[in-house]
Design a protein around this motif. Structure first.
Motif, PDB file in Angstrom:
ATOM      1  N   TRP A 150     -24.048   5.136  18.016  1.00  0.00           N
ATOM      2  CA  TRP A 150     -24.523   5.906  16.876  1.00  0.00           C
ATOM      3  C   TRP A 150     -24.568   7.396  17.241  1.00  0.00           C
ATOM      4  CZ3 TRP A 150     -29.292   3.014  14.389  1.00  0.00           C
ATOM      5  CH2 TRP A 150     -28.887   1.752  13.979  1.00  0.00           C
ATOM      6  N   PRO A 151     -24.127   8.278  16.333  1.00  0.00           N
ATOM      7  CA  PRO A 151     -24.229   9.708  16.623  1.00  0.00           C
ATOM      8  C   PRO A 151     -25.688  10.145  16.705  1.00  0.00           C
ATOM      9  CG  PRO A 151     -23.567   9.322  14.343  1.00  0.00           C
ATOM     10  CD  PRO A 151     -23.517   7.991  15.023  1.00  0.00           C
ATOM     11  N   ILE A 152     -25.982  11.015  17.620  1.00  0.00           N
ATOM     12  CA  ILE A 152     -27.321  11.574  17.868  1.00  0.00           C
ATOM     13  C   ILE A 152     -28.282  10.505  18.377  1.00  0.00           C
ATOM     14  CG2 ILE A 152     -29.301  12.827  16.942  1.00  0.00           C
ATOM     15  CD1 ILE A 152     -27.470  14.147  14.935  1.00  0.00           C
ATOM     16  N   ALA A 153     -28.507   9.446  17.579  1.00  0.00           N
ATOM     17  CA  ALA A 153     -29.464   8.412  17.974  1.00  0.00           C
ATOM     18  C   ALA A 153     -29.056   7.764  19.290  1.00  0.00           C
ATOM     19  CB  ALA A 153     -29.584   7.354  16.877  1.00  0.00           C
ATOM     20  N   GLY A 154     -27.746   7.521  19.477  1.00  0.00           N
ATOM     21  CA  GLY A 154     -27.278   6.922  20.710  1.00  0.00           C
ATOM     22  C   GLY A 154     -27.532   7.813  21.911  1.00  0.00           C
ATOM     23  N   SER A 155     -27.296   9.097  21.742  1.00  0.00           N
ATOM     24  CA  SER A 155     -27.524  10.037  22.842  1.00  0.00           C
ATOM     25  C   SER A 155     -29.008  10.140  23.191  1.00  0.00           C
ATOM     26  CB  SER A 155     -26.987  11.428  22.465  1.00  0.00           C
ATOM     27  OG  SER A 155     -25.594  11.385  22.245  1.00  0.00           O
ATOM     28  N   LEU A 156     -29.853  10.163  22.156  1.00  0.00           N
ATOM     29  CA  LEU A 156     -31.294  10.227  22.397  1.00  0.00           C
ATOM     30  C   LEU A 156     -31.785   8.941  23.067  1.00  0.00           C
ATOM     31  CD1 LEU A 156     -32.533  11.854  19.052  1.00  0.00           C
ATOM     32  CD2 LEU A 156     -32.396  12.932  21.303  1.00  0.00           C
ATOM     33  N   ALA A 157     -31.249   7.803  22.635  1.00  0.00           N
ATOM     34  CA  ALA A 157     -31.640   6.524  23.246  1.00  0.00           C
ATOM     35  C   ALA A 157     -31.254   6.488  24.718  1.00  0.00           C
ATOM     36  CB  ALA A 157     -30.995   5.364  22.485  1.00  0.00           C
ATOM     37  N   ASP A 158     -30.046   6.971  25.035  1.00  0.00           N
ATOM     38  CA  ASP A 158     -29.615   7.019  26.435  1.00  0.00           C
ATOM     39  C   ASP A 158     -30.544   7.908  27.261  1.00  0.00           C
ATOM     40  OD1 ASP A 158     -27.484   5.336  25.979  1.00  0.00           O
ATOM     41  OD2 ASP A 158     -26.020   6.955  25.743  1.00  0.00           O
ATOM     42  N   ALA A 159     -30.907   9.050  26.681  1.00  0.00           N
ATOM     43  CA  ALA A 159     -31.768   9.991  27.398  1.00  0.00           C
ATOM     44  C   ALA A 159     -33.143   9.392  27.686  1.00  0.00           C
ATOM     45  CB  ALA A 159     -31.926  11.279  26.592  1.00  0.00           C
ATOM     46  N   CYS A 160     -33.590   8.491  26.818  1.00  0.00           N
ATOM     47  CA  CYS A 160     -34.903   7.861  26.993  1.00  0.00           C
ATOM     48  C   CYS A 160     -34.862   6.674  27.953  1.00  0.00           C
ATOM     49  CB  CYS A 160     -35.436   7.384  25.638  1.00  0.00           C
ATOM     50  SG  CYS A 160     -35.776   8.697  24.459  1.00  0.00           S
ATOM     51  N   GLY A 161     -33.676   6.371  28.472  1.00  0.00           N
ATOM     52  CA  GLY A 161     -33.567   5.258  29.394  1.00  0.00           C
ATOM     53  C   GLY A 161     -33.615   3.905  28.719  1.00  0.00           C
ATOM     54  N   THR A 162     -33.111   3.822  27.495  1.00  0.00           N
ATOM     55  CA  THR A 162     -33.140   2.576  26.733  1.00  0.00           C
ATOM     56  C   THR A 162     -32.323   1.486  27.423  1.00  0.00           C
ATOM     57  OG1 THR A 162     -33.397   3.803  24.661  1.00  0.00           O
ATOM     58  CG2 THR A 162     -32.583   1.539  24.494  1.00  0.00           C
ATOM     59  N   PHE A 163     -32.845   0.279  27.405  1.00  0.00           N
ATOM     60  CA  PHE A 163     -32.111  -0.898  27.869  1.00  0.00           C
ATOM     61  C   PHE A 163     -31.409  -1.507  26.666  1.00  0.00           C
ATOM     62  CE2 PHE A 163     -35.740  -0.636  30.818  1.00  0.00           C
ATOM     63  CZ  PHE A 163     -35.069  -0.635  32.045  1.00  0.00           C
ATOM     64  N   TYR A 164     -30.176  -1.947  26.851  1.00  0.00           N
ATOM     65  CA  TYR A 164     -29.405  -2.473  25.720  1.00  0.00           C
ATOM     66  C   TYR A 164     -29.129  -3.961  25.900  1.00  0.00           C
ATOM     67  CZ  TYR A 164     -28.629   2.446  24.697  1.00  0.00           C
ATOM     68  OH  TYR A 164     -28.811   3.780  24.421  1.00  0.00           O
ATOM     69  N   ILE A 165     -29.100  -4.648  24.758  1.00  0.00           N
ATOM     70  CA  ILE A 165     -28.813  -6.072  24.768  1.00  0.00           C
ATOM     71  C   ILE A 165     -27.646  -6.367  23.834  1.00  0.00           C
ATOM     72  CG2 ILE A 165     -30.553  -6.491  22.958  1.00  0.00           C
ATOM     73  CD1 ILE A 165     -30.974  -9.279  24.230  1.00  0.00           C
ATOM     74  N   ARG A 166     -26.728  -7.194  24.313  1.00  0.00           N
ATOM     75  CA  ARG A 166     -25.603  -7.626  23.487  1.00  0.00           C
ATOM     76  C   ARG A 166     -26.011  -8.844  22.679  1.00  0.00           C
ATOM     77  NH1 ARG A 166     -22.230 -10.017  25.951  1.00  0.00           N
ATOM     78  NH2 ARG A 166     -22.969 -10.035  28.116  1.00  0.00           N
ATOM     79  N   ARG A 167     -25.586  -8.864  21.432  1.00  0.00           N
ATOM     80  CA  ARG A 167     -25.880 -10.013  20.583  1.00  0.00           C
ATOM     81  C   ARG A 167     -25.049 -11.214  21.030  1.00  0.00           C
ATOM     82  NH1 ARG A 167     -28.603  -8.610  15.875  1.00  0.00           N
ATOM     83  NH2 ARG A 167     -28.670  -6.376  15.385  1.00  0.00           N
ATOM     84  N   GLY A 168     -25.549 -12.399  20.721  1.00  0.00           N
ATOM     85  CA  GLY A 168     -24.792 -13.607  21.022  1.00  0.00           C
ATOM     86  C   GLY A 168     -25.217 -14.272  22.311  1.00  0.00           C
ATOM     87  N   LYS A 169     -24.621 -15.414  22.571  1.00  0.00           N
ATOM     88  CA  LYS A 169     -24.943 -16.223  23.732  1.00  0.00           C
ATOM     89  C   LYS A 169     -24.614 -15.480  25.029  1.00  0.00           C
ATOM     90  CE  LYS A 169     -24.162 -20.834  25.678  1.00  0.00           C
ATOM     91  NZ  LYS A 169     -23.434 -22.115  25.517  1.00  0.00           N
ATOM     92  N   GLY A 170     -25.542 -15.524  25.958  1.00  0.00           N
ATOM     93  CA  GLY A 170     -25.332 -14.894  27.259  1.00  0.00           C
ATOM     94  C   GLY A 170     -25.626 -13.412  27.290  1.00  0.00           C
ATOM     95  N   GLY A 171     -26.039 -12.845  26.151  1.00  0.00           N
ATOM     96  CA  GLY A 171     -26.277 -11.407  26.109  1.00  0.00           C
ATOM     97  C   GLY A 171     -27.546 -10.964  26.805  1.00  0.00           C
ATOM     98  N   SER A 172     -28.502 -11.876  26.980  1.00  0.00           N
ATOM     99  CA  SER A 172     -29.782 -11.486  27.559  1.00  0.00           C
ATOM    100  C   SER A 172     -29.778 -11.438  29.082  1.00  0.00           C
ATOM    101  CB  SER A 172     -30.887 -12.437  27.087  1.00  0.00           C
ATOM    102  OG  SER A 172     -30.602 -13.763  27.464  1.00  0.00           O
ATOM    103  N   ARG A 173     -28.890 -12.211  29.758  1.00  0.00           N
ATOM    104  CA  ARG A 173     -28.918 -12.253  31.224  1.00  0.00           C
ATOM    105  C   ARG A 173     -28.642 -10.893  31.868  1.00  0.00           C
ATOM    106  NH1 ARG A 173     -31.954 -14.702  34.304  1.00  0.00           N
ATOM    107  NH2 ARG A 173     -32.231 -12.633  35.206  1.00  0.00           N
ATOM    108  N   PRO A 174     -27.614 -10.163  31.445  1.00  0.00           N
ATOM    109  CA  PRO A 174     -27.410  -8.830  32.041  1.00  0.00           C
ATOM    110  C   PRO A 174     -28.596  -7.898  31.798  1.00  0.00           C
ATOM    111  CG  PRO A 174     -25.441  -9.556  30.891  1.00  0.00           C
ATOM    112  CD  PRO A 174     -26.523 -10.522  30.531  1.00  0.00           C
ATOM    113  N   LEU A 175     -29.241  -8.045  30.642  1.00  0.00           N
ATOM    114  CA  LEU A 175     -30.411  -7.223  30.356  1.00  0.00           C
ATOM    115  C   LEU A 175     -31.568  -7.591  31.270  1.00  0.00           C
ATOM    116  CD1 LEU A 175     -32.110  -5.246  28.686  1.00  0.00           C
ATOM    117  CD2 LEU A 175     -32.492  -7.099  27.044  1.00  0.00           C
ATOM    118  N   LEU A 176     -31.820  -8.874  31.451  1.00  0.00           N
ATOM    119  CA  LEU A 176     -32.915  -9.319  32.313  1.00  0.00           C
ATOM    120  C   LEU A 176     -32.730  -8.832  33.744  1.00  0.00           C
ATOM    121  CD1 LEU A 176     -33.419 -13.006  31.073  1.00  0.00           C
ATOM    122  CD2 LEU A 176     -34.859 -11.021  30.590  1.00  0.00           C
TER     123      LEU A 176
END
Length: 266
Positions: A104-130
């Motif tokens: 997302w424009p602007i929001a994505g950059s601000l989220a990155d700056a805040c150290g946001t953790f990201y999760i992929r939707r779907g099966k198996g998406g939570s393991r890399p996040l954990l």
């Protein structure tokens, strides 16, 4: 009395301040990326940025209780994009968001700056996040999740998805429920929720026009993760937050009488 001109002027002035504040946020994000020696405190900068943002929207934050010290997962009900700013202004934390936000424009950059953790939707998406959350929590960090998976009108709480509570079990940290309650507008409308067919620009403009909105951040008692399943933690935090988020209590969050009179006489 027609208050449309005053609301328009208010939105224009606040909008200009918001644009400047967004630019400052982007510059801070660049500074954090270039800070190889970690001299800048990202969490403190985020808290400051969020507190200023609340001031621009004239949102009065009332905090009941306090965040727990040490590693923890903050679990909150999800009402609006404003939740990020409200919780960010209330405590130093990082957030979990869907991976699409990075684009997302602007929001994505601000989220990155805040150290946001990201999760992929779907099966198996939570393991890399954990794998990223658990070391952060063990090191004493805090992360905020919105396990409803979507926003609501703020009058009730949807069932919580349990999968991210696995991070608390693996890190052996506590979980703290936080109930968010937004007040009504000066005209008695529930304008804070970002739901249904709302688009971001229109919702932001609506918030910029409003004289004042009150929001409560209610910190509940912490829950130990030891000896519990992720499903039990999800049910317990959902029940705790549901006790606070009650439609019959909405009238207590009306804007102040002074603000309402000012709006009526403008």
């Amino acid at each position: 009395m027609n208050t449309t001109p005053a609301r328009t002027v208010r939105a224009v002035v606040r909008g200009a301040r918001l644009v400047i504040h967004l630019a400052i946020g982007l510059l801070l994000g660049v500074a954090l990326m270039l800070d190889r020696w970690n001299r800048l405190n990202a969490q403190a900068l985020m808290t400051w940025w969020c507190q200023v943002a609340l001031g621009i929207f004239s949102i009065e934050l009332i905090r009941n209780g306090a965040p727990h010290d040490g590693g923890r997962i903050t679990v909150a009900n999800h009402v609006s994009w404003l939740d990020i700013i409200v919780i960010g202004a209330s405590e130093p934390t990082r957030f979990v968001a869907k991976s699409e936000i990075q684009d997302w424009p602007i929001a994505g950059s601000l989220a990155d700056a805040c150290g946001t953790f990201y999760i992929r939707r779907g099966k198996g998406g939570s393991r890399p996040l954990l794998d990223k959350l658990v070391p952060h929590l063990k090191a004493g960090g805090c992360v905020t999740i919105f396990p409803e998976g979507t926003t609501t009108d703020g009058l009730s709480v949807l069932p919580f998805h349990p999968r991210l509570f696995a991070a608390a079990l693996e890190a052996q940290c506590v979980v703290q429920p936080v109930a968010l309650r937004y007040g009504l507008s000066a005209s008695g409308d529930n304008i804070a929720p970002f739901i249904g067919d709302d688009d971001l620009v229109s919702h932001v403009l609506r918030m910029l026009k409003e004289p004042e909105i009150v929001v409560e951040v209610n910190y509940g008692a912490v829950l130990a993760s030891e000896g519990r399943t992720r499903e039990e933690l999800a049910e317990m935090t959902q029940a705790s937050i549901s006790k606070v988020v009650m439609p019959t209590q909405r009238t207590s969050l009306q804007p102040s009488l002074e603000t309402a009179l000012e709006s009526a006489l403008t």
